[in-house]
Motif scaffolding. Structure first.
Motif, short mmCIF file in Angstrom:
data_model
loop_
_atom_site.label_atom_id
_atom_site.label_comp_id
_atom_site.label_asym_id
_atom_site.label_seq_id
_atom_site.Cartn_x
_atom_site.Cartn_y
_atom_site.Cartn_z
N ALA A 11 42.93 11.37 -2.70
CA ALA A 11 43.49 12.02 -3.89
C ALA A 11 44.89 12.58 -3.64
CB ALA A 11 42.55 13.13 -4.36
N GLY A 12 45.44 12.33 -2.45
CA GLY A 12 46.82 12.74 -2.19
C GLY A 12 46.98 14.11 -1.53
N HIS A 13 45.87 14.69 -1.04
CA HIS A 13 45.97 15.94 -0.29
C HIS A 13 45.39 15.76 1.11
CE1 HIS A 13 47.20 18.48 -3.65
NE2 HIS A 13 46.34 17.80 -4.39
N PRO A 14 45.97 14.85 1.90
CA PRO A 14 45.37 14.55 3.21
C PRO A 14 45.19 15.81 4.05
CG PRO A 14 47.63 13.75 3.08
CD PRO A 14 47.24 14.15 1.71
N MET A 15 44.06 15.88 4.76
CA MET A 15 43.79 17.03 5.61
C MET A 15 44.42 16.81 6.98
SD MET A 15 39.76 17.90 5.29
CE MET A 15 39.00 18.40 3.76
N PRO A 16 45.18 17.80 7.45
CA PRO A 16 45.58 17.75 8.87
C PRO A 16 44.31 17.80 9.73
CG PRO A 16 46.75 19.49 7.68
CD PRO A 16 45.67 18.99 6.77
N TRP A 17 44.34 17.22 10.92
CA TRP A 17 43.10 17.13 11.71
C TRP A 17 42.42 18.48 11.96
CZ3 TRP A 17 42.26 19.47 16.36
CH2 TRP A 17 43.39 19.87 17.09
N PRO A 18 43.18 19.58 12.17
CA PRO A 18 42.45 20.83 12.39
C PRO A 18 41.63 21.26 11.17
CG PRO A 18 44.73 21.06 13.10
CD PRO A 18 44.66 19.79 12.30
N VAL A 19 42.08 20.89 9.95
CA VAL A 19 41.30 21.26 8.75
C VAL A 19 40.02 20.43 8.70
CG1 VAL A 19 41.32 21.34 6.22
CG2 VAL A 19 43.38 21.95 7.51
N VAL A 20 40.10 19.16 9.11
CA VAL A 20 38.90 18.33 9.17
C VAL A 20 37.89 18.95 10.15
CG1 VAL A 20 37.97 16.05 9.75
CG2 VAL A 20 40.22 16.24 8.65
N VAL A 21 38.36 19.27 11.35
CA VAL A 21 37.47 19.75 12.41
C VAL A 21 36.94 21.15 12.10
CG1 VAL A 21 37.34 20.39 14.86
CG2 VAL A 21 38.57 18.32 14.15
N VAL A 22 37.85 22.09 11.80
CA VAL A 22 37.43 23.47 11.56
C VAL A 22 36.56 23.54 10.30
CG1 VAL A 22 38.22 25.83 11.11
CG2 VAL A 22 39.44 24.38 12.75
N GLY A 23 36.97 22.80 9.25
CA GLY A 23 36.19 22.80 8.01
C GLY A 23 34.79 22.27 8.23
N ALA A 24 34.67 21.19 9.03
CA ALA A 24 33.34 20.62 9.30
C ALA A 24 32.48 21.64 10.05
CB ALA A 24 33.47 19.33 10.10
N LEU A 25 33.08 22.36 10.99
CA LEU A 25 32.30 23.36 11.74
C LEU A 25 31.90 24.53 10.85
CD1 LEU A 25 34.26 23.32 15.13
CD2 LEU A 25 31.91 22.54 14.73
N ILE A 26 32.85 25.00 10.01
CA ILE A 26 32.53 26.10 9.08
C ILE A 26 31.41 25.67 8.15
CG2 ILE A 26 33.36 27.49 7.14
CD1 ILE A 26 36.08 27.57 8.45
N CYS A 27 31.52 24.45 7.62
CA CYS A 27 30.53 23.95 6.69
C CYS A 27 29.16 23.81 7.37
CB CYS A 27 30.99 22.61 6.12
SG CYS A 27 30.24 22.22 4.54
N ALA A 28 29.17 23.39 8.64
CA ALA A 28 27.93 23.29 9.40
C ALA A 28 27.28 24.67 9.55
CB ALA A 28 28.19 22.68 10.77
N GLY A 29 28.10 25.68 9.80
CA GLY A 29 27.58 27.05 9.93
C GLY A 29 27.13 27.60 8.59
N ALA A 30 27.95 27.39 7.55
CA ALA A 30 27.64 27.92 6.22
C ALA A 30 26.37 27.30 5.65
CB ALA A 30 28.81 27.69 5.27
N ALA A 31 26.04 26.10 6.13
CA ALA A 31 24.84 25.42 5.63
C ALA A 31 23.56 26.09 6.13
CB ALA A 31 24.86 23.95 6.04
N LEU A 32 23.69 27.06 7.04
CA LEU A 32 22.50 27.81 7.48
C LEU A 32 22.38 29.12 6.73
CD1 LEU A 32 22.75 27.44 11.37
CD2 LEU A 32 21.38 26.09 9.78
N ALA A 33 23.49 29.55 6.10
CA ALA A 33 23.59 30.92 5.58
C ALA A 33 22.54 31.28 4.52
CB ALA A 33 24.99 31.17 5.05
N PRO A 34 22.19 30.38 3.58
CA PRO A 34 21.24 30.81 2.55
C PRO A 34 19.89 31.29 3.11
CG PRO A 34 22.36 28.85 1.82
CD PRO A 34 22.75 29.06 3.26
N ASP A 35 19.52 30.85 4.31
CA ASP A 35 18.23 31.29 4.86
C ASP A 35 18.29 32.69 5.46
OD1 ASP A 35 16.76 29.22 3.95
OD2 ASP A 35 16.77 28.09 5.83
N LEU A 36 19.39 33.41 5.18
CA LEU A 36 19.48 34.81 5.59
C LEU A 36 18.41 35.66 4.89
CD1 LEU A 36 21.10 36.72 7.37
CD2 LEU A 36 22.74 37.02 5.51
N ASP A 37 17.69 35.05 3.96
CA ASP A 37 16.61 35.78 3.27
C ASP A 37 15.26 35.57 3.95
OD1 ASP A 37 15.97 33.19 2.68
OD2 ASP A 37 16.24 33.35 0.52
#
Ligand code: ZN
Length: 262
Positions: free
Chosen positions: A23-49
């Motif tokens: 779509a014309g907003h290419p991610m610099p590699w650190p955004v790919v890597v850091v975003g994937a790690l954040i998303c991996a972590g955030a995907a556990l967050a809802p079970d904080l209940d």
């Protein structure tokens, strides 16, 4: 379910990376890597209940106390907003934190924190999500390690990754480019991770009330999910032998595409 949630979170972010590039907003590699790690972590967050979930044990007494608060809050909100068709519940598990509204609120809260709070806020957000990503993605290996070791690993990777993102062109201002909008994008993988978690839960036995507070029929906490025969058990062979390898493959392909390798 921990590793499946994390893996699907990471794969979803690399998918966003591939789509953003197209779509014309290419991610610099650190955004790919850091975003994937954040998303991996955030995907556990809802079970904080849930007190035996990875996230509720990841930060010692702090996350245990927070888990108690979230469980009470969720149960209160459930009881206060339930309609005639919603059943009575004893606890708050799989209610408030498993909704699109919660995902959006937490994600925008983190974006605001990152923009207003500056470097230390960014480091804090990275630290929490790196610890979760390590606990989720390394699962068995991380279970044997001491909590302190994982915290140290999380803190040092947060520090290193923040330094990398800070370099010009490396993505502190990816997508939101105006001055003062550095790290506004950090909330996106957090929203996505929570949503991916809800979809994962919807596919398992009991469904997920992801649409709340939008009512469906006589239920405001309608458990979204495929028909009963098509749901599978968390930890079943379908998850281990088909879904996990599929996430890994799809995530890797999308990641390579996002990085411009393919
Ligand atoms: Zn869940």
């Amino acid at each position: 379910m921990g590793p499946a949630h994390s893996l699907s979170g990471a794969a979803a972010w690399t998918g966003v990376g591939a789509a953003a590039g197209a779509a014309g907003h290419p991610m610099p590699w650190p955004v790919v890597v850091v975003g994937a790690l954040i998303c991996a972590g955030a995907a556990l967050a809802p079970d904080l209940d849930h007190k035996s979930a990875t996230i509720s044990r990841a930060f010692g007494p702090i996350s245990r106390a927070l888990c108690g608060v979230i469980d009470k809050l969720s149960h209160t909100v459930y009881t206060a907003t339930k309609m005639k068709g919603d059943s009575r519940r004893a606890g708050g598990h799989r209610t408030l934190t498993h909704t699109w509204l919660w995902a959006v609120l937490v994600g925008s809260g983190m974006s605001a924190l990152a923009v207003v709070g500056g470097r230390w806020a960014v480091l804090g957000i990275l630290f929490v999500h790196m610890v979760l990503a390590i606990a989720g993605l390394l699962w068995r290996a991380a279970r044997g390690a001491s909590d302190v070791l994982i915290w140290l690993l999380g803190a040092s990777s947060a520090w290193i990754l923040a330094d990398i993102l800070d370099q010009p062109g490396n993505g502190a201002n990816w997508l939101f480019t105006a001055p003062g909008q550095e790290y506004l994008w950090l909330g996106l993988p957090i929203v996505l991770g929570a949503l991916v978690h809800c979809v994962g839960d919807a596919l398992t036995v009991s469904g997920c009330p992801i649409l709340w507070p939008i009512p469906v029929g006589r239920k405001r906490w309608y458990p979204v999910g495929p028909p009963k025969q098509m749901r599978f058990k968390a930890g079943s062979w379908v998850e281990m032998k088909i879904l996990m390898p599929a996430f890994t493959l799809a995530g890797t392909m999308a990641g390579l595409d996002a990085l411009g390798v393919l």
